[in-house]
Design a protein around this motif. Sequence first.
Motif, PDB file in Angstrom:
ATOM      1  N   HIS A 244       0.812  -1.199   0.000  1.00 61.39           N
ATOM      2  CA  HIS A 244       0.000   0.000   0.000  1.00 61.39           C
ATOM      3  C   HIS A 244       0.855   1.263   0.000  1.00 61.39           C
ATOM      4  O   HIS A 244       2.037   1.242   0.357  1.00 61.39           O
ATOM      5  N   PHE A 245       0.215   2.354  -0.349  1.00 63.94           N
ATOM      6  CA  PHE A 245       0.902   3.649  -0.374  1.00 63.94           C
ATOM      7  C   PHE A 245       1.418   4.021   1.021  1.00 63.94           C
ATOM      8  O   PHE A 245       2.453   4.669   1.151  1.00 63.94           O
ATOM      9  N   ASN A 246       0.698   3.577   2.063  1.00 65.06           N
ATOM     10  CA  ASN A 246       1.116   3.894   3.438  1.00 65.06           C
ATOM     11  C   ASN A 246       2.079   2.859   4.017  1.00 65.06           C
ATOM     12  O   ASN A 246       2.395   2.886   5.205  1.00 65.06           O
ATOM     13  N   GLY A 247       2.546   1.929   3.196  1.00 59.47           N
ATOM     14  CA  GLY A 247       3.539   0.952   3.635  1.00 59.47           C
ATOM     15  C   GLY A 247       2.967  -0.366   4.108  1.00 59.47           C
ATOM     16  O   GLY A 247       3.715  -1.326   4.319  1.00 59.47           O
ATOM     17  N   LYS A 248       1.649  -0.435   4.282  1.00 55.44           N
ATOM     18  CA  LYS A 248       1.033  -1.697   4.695  1.00 55.44           C
ATOM     19  C   LYS A 248       0.878  -2.613   3.482  1.00 55.44           C
ATOM     20  O   LYS A 248       1.398  -2.344   2.425  1.00 55.44           O
ATOM     21  N   GLY A 249       0.138  -3.706   3.645  1.00 52.26           N
ATOM     22  CA  GLY A 249      -0.040  -4.657   2.564  1.00 52.26           C
ATOM     23  C   GLY A 249       0.978  -5.776   2.612  1.00 52.26           C
ATOM     24  O   GLY A 249       1.552  -6.059   3.668  1.00 52.26           O
ATOM     25  N   ILE A 266      -0.666   0.266 -11.260  1.00 51.80           N
ATOM     26  CA  ILE A 266      -1.261  -1.073 -11.381  1.00 51.80           C
ATOM     27  C   ILE A 266      -2.113  -1.384 -10.157  1.00 51.80           C
ATOM     28  O   ILE A 266      -3.196  -1.984 -10.266  1.00 51.80           O
ATOM     29  N   SER A 267      -1.667  -0.966  -8.976  1.00 51.81           N
ATOM     30  CA  SER A 267      -2.416  -1.200  -7.745  1.00 51.81           C
ATOM     31  C   SER A 267      -3.817  -0.602  -7.831  1.00 51.81           C
ATOM     32  O   SER A 267      -4.815  -1.229  -7.440  1.00 51.81           O
ATOM     33  N   ILE A 268      -3.913   0.604  -8.373  1.00 51.36           N
ATOM     34  CA  ILE A 268      -5.211   1.288  -8.507  1.00 51.36           C
ATOM     35  C   ILE A 268      -6.090   0.574  -9.522  1.00 51.36           C
ATOM     36  O   ILE A 268      -7.264   0.280  -9.264  1.00 51.36           O
ATOM     37  N   VAL A 269      -5.522   0.279 -10.695  1.00 50.83           N
ATOM     38  CA  VAL A 269      -6.310  -0.350 -11.757  1.00 50.83           C
ATOM     39  C   VAL A 269      -6.726  -1.766 -11.355  1.00 50.83           C
ATOM     40  O   VAL A 269      -7.855  -2.199 -11.625  1.00 50.83           O
ATOM     41  N   ASP A 270      -5.832  -2.493 -10.694  1.00 51.47           N
ATOM     42  CA  ASP A 270      -6.119  -3.843 -10.204  1.00 51.47           C
ATOM     43  C   ASP A 270      -7.328  -3.825  -9.278  1.00 51.47           C
ATOM     44  O   ASP A 270      -8.261  -4.631  -9.421  1.00 51.47           O
ATOM     45  N   ALA A 271      -7.341  -2.890  -8.340  1.00 51.29           N
ATOM     46  CA  ALA A 271      -8.452  -2.798  -7.394  1.00 51.29           C
ATOM     47  C   ALA A 271      -9.740  -2.397  -8.103  1.00 51.29           C
ATOM     48  O   ALA A 271     -10.808  -2.969  -7.848  1.00 51.29           O
ATOM     49  N   TYR A 272      -9.658  -1.435  -9.016  1.00 49.68           N
ATOM     50  CA  TYR A 272     -10.855  -0.976  -9.731  1.00 49.68           C
ATOM     51  C   TYR A 272     -11.506  -2.126 -10.491  1.00 49.68           C
ATOM     52  O   TYR A 272     -12.730  -2.333 -10.408  1.00 49.68           O
ATOM     53  N   ARG A 298      -7.552   6.964  -0.830  1.00 52.16           N
ATOM     54  CA  ARG A 298      -6.414   7.756  -1.310  1.00 52.16           C
ATOM     55  C   ARG A 298      -5.497   8.099  -0.135  1.00 52.16           C
ATOM     56  O   ARG A 298      -5.960   8.366   0.973  1.00 52.16           O
ATOM     57  N   ASN A 299      -4.205   8.046  -0.425  1.00 50.13           N
ATOM     58  CA  ASN A 299      -3.140   8.303   0.564  1.00 50.13           C
ATOM     59  C   ASN A 299      -3.120   7.289   1.704  1.00 50.13           C
ATOM     60  O   ASN A 299      -2.395   7.464   2.679  1.00 50.13           O
ATOM     61  N   LYS A 300      -3.899   6.230   1.550  1.00 54.03           N
ATOM     62  CA  LYS A 300      -3.843   5.108   2.493  1.00 54.03           C
ATOM     63  C   LYS A 300      -3.401   3.872   1.693  1.00 54.03           C
ATOM     64  O   LYS A 300      -2.215   3.557   1.653  1.00 54.03           O
ATOM     65  N   GLN A 301      -4.354   3.216   1.065  1.00 54.15           N
ATOM     66  CA  GLN A 301      -3.973   2.073   0.221  1.00 54.15           C
ATOM     67  C   GLN A 301      -3.360   2.528  -1.097  1.00 54.15           C
ATOM     68  O   GLN A 301      -2.464   1.883  -1.626  1.00 54.15           O
ATOM     69  N   PHE A 302      -3.841   3.672  -1.603  1.00 55.43           N
ATOM     70  CA  PHE A 302      -3.426   4.118  -2.933  1.00 55.43           C
ATOM     71  C   PHE A 302      -2.811   5.513  -2.915  1.00 55.43           C
ATOM     72  O   PHE A 302      -3.119   6.331  -2.055  1.00 55.43           O
ATOM     73  N   ASP A 303      -1.956   5.765  -3.904  1.00 59.35           N
ATOM     74  CA  ASP A 303      -1.371   7.079  -4.120  1.00 59.35           C
ATOM     75  C   ASP A 303      -2.495   8.071  -4.428  1.00 59.35           C
ATOM     76  O   ASP A 303      -3.196   7.936  -5.436  1.00 59.35           O
ATOM     77  N   GLY A 304      -2.667   9.066  -3.565  1.00 60.37           N
ATOM     78  CA  GLY A 304      -3.792   9.982  -3.694  1.00 60.37           C
ATOM     79  C   GLY A 304      -3.802  10.759  -4.998  1.00 60.37           C
ATOM     80  O   GLY A 304      -4.854  10.940  -5.625  1.00 60.37           O
TER      81      GLY A 304
END
Length: 401
Positions: A244-249, A266-272, A298-304
């Motif tokens: 994740h964007f916040n370092g988790k995952g 890819i993380s964003i498109v994969d989730a969408y 945004r700014n948590k799992q994904f780049d805002g």
Amino acid sequence: MALIKVKVPTDSLDIGMFVVELDRPWTDVPLPFQKFEITTERELKVLSEYCKYIYIEIDAFLWEKKKQEINSQTSSSTLPENTPIHHELPRASTTYQSAKEFAIELFESTKFGLELDIEHSKQIINNCITSILSNANALFWLTRIKDRNHYTAEHSLRVAILSIAFGKYLGMRREELELLGLCGLLHDLGQTQLPDDIVNKAGPLNEAEYRVMQKHTLLGHELVIHDSSIAAAVKEVMLNHHIHFNGKGYPKNPAPIKPSQFCRMISIVDAYDAITSESPYKLSKSPREALKILFDQRNKQFDGKLVGNFIQMMGIYPPGSLVRMSNGEVGIVISTDKKHKLLPKVELVQDSRGRLKRSIIIDLKKSPKDASGNVYKITASLPDGSMGFDMRQYIHSTHQC
């Protein structure tokens, strides 16, 4: 001072420009003058609503500077529509079908330990790029056709297509688009190394099964780590697209890492795509619901910032998505306008009783009216397959492809 006449897209107009010609007759546009200097926001608004391009008269030296600004704006904020969608659909359909067959074969052969065909993968990706550079909306339509029997392979192909479009929207060069498309196509290849009863489980995974599923990033990376024909950027995405964007995952790392831009895209498109697709254990959500989930993360799992870019590209009602109109009819969104996100072009395909009808294209920016004299409005964004609508059958019967 040497004045020249140049063609300018209306979304690049500024106050102070001198308009000398429109892309339509002057009488079609509610303005009091023919040939005039733009002096108000209202004039800008009218020109953008009625015209796609206008012609201005400008000093040649000043134009060189302005042209650079316009090229910079358009390369990073629009997707090409060089061919009408209904002209591009036949080629896009052929491209998509062959890409789908290849993706299924790719995942099956990898499952049985056969060597990856990277050159063919690149050829498939480049065919998709060619279609997207012509009119991305055609492939957007086709990504709404989904088969649960080949979920992982088709999901990976859809991620590749949407990622290529995303990269083009951000102004990436063709070689970058090829690399990004490969990242999308191969990002979940590690799932071929997992037990079928976990990958295809008809229900939510329990904690132990989820831990096994998480291993697909490491397993995918192991498949390609020693393959010199695969770029390091692709390998990194296969390993880190669930960080994740916040370092988790996952996978867990002893020290924090910052995933690459490709990985964050890819993380964003994969989730969408996962949210808008029906899987063995969940129903799909509408594109609008999916975009809201991305926005909330945004700014948590994904780049805002990238989430904002992706939402701008897709629009509130993405091309290919189903919408319900105020009179109960159902339509497919053809294309969206970045200045009028709530007013896309829609192809009406079902009447209020859910029956197929002769398709009619309406542009909601022009406030079209239905048979009762009421202005068409969108009242809901619908998940794929709503109202029993079969996109595959519709495209085949209506557009002969």
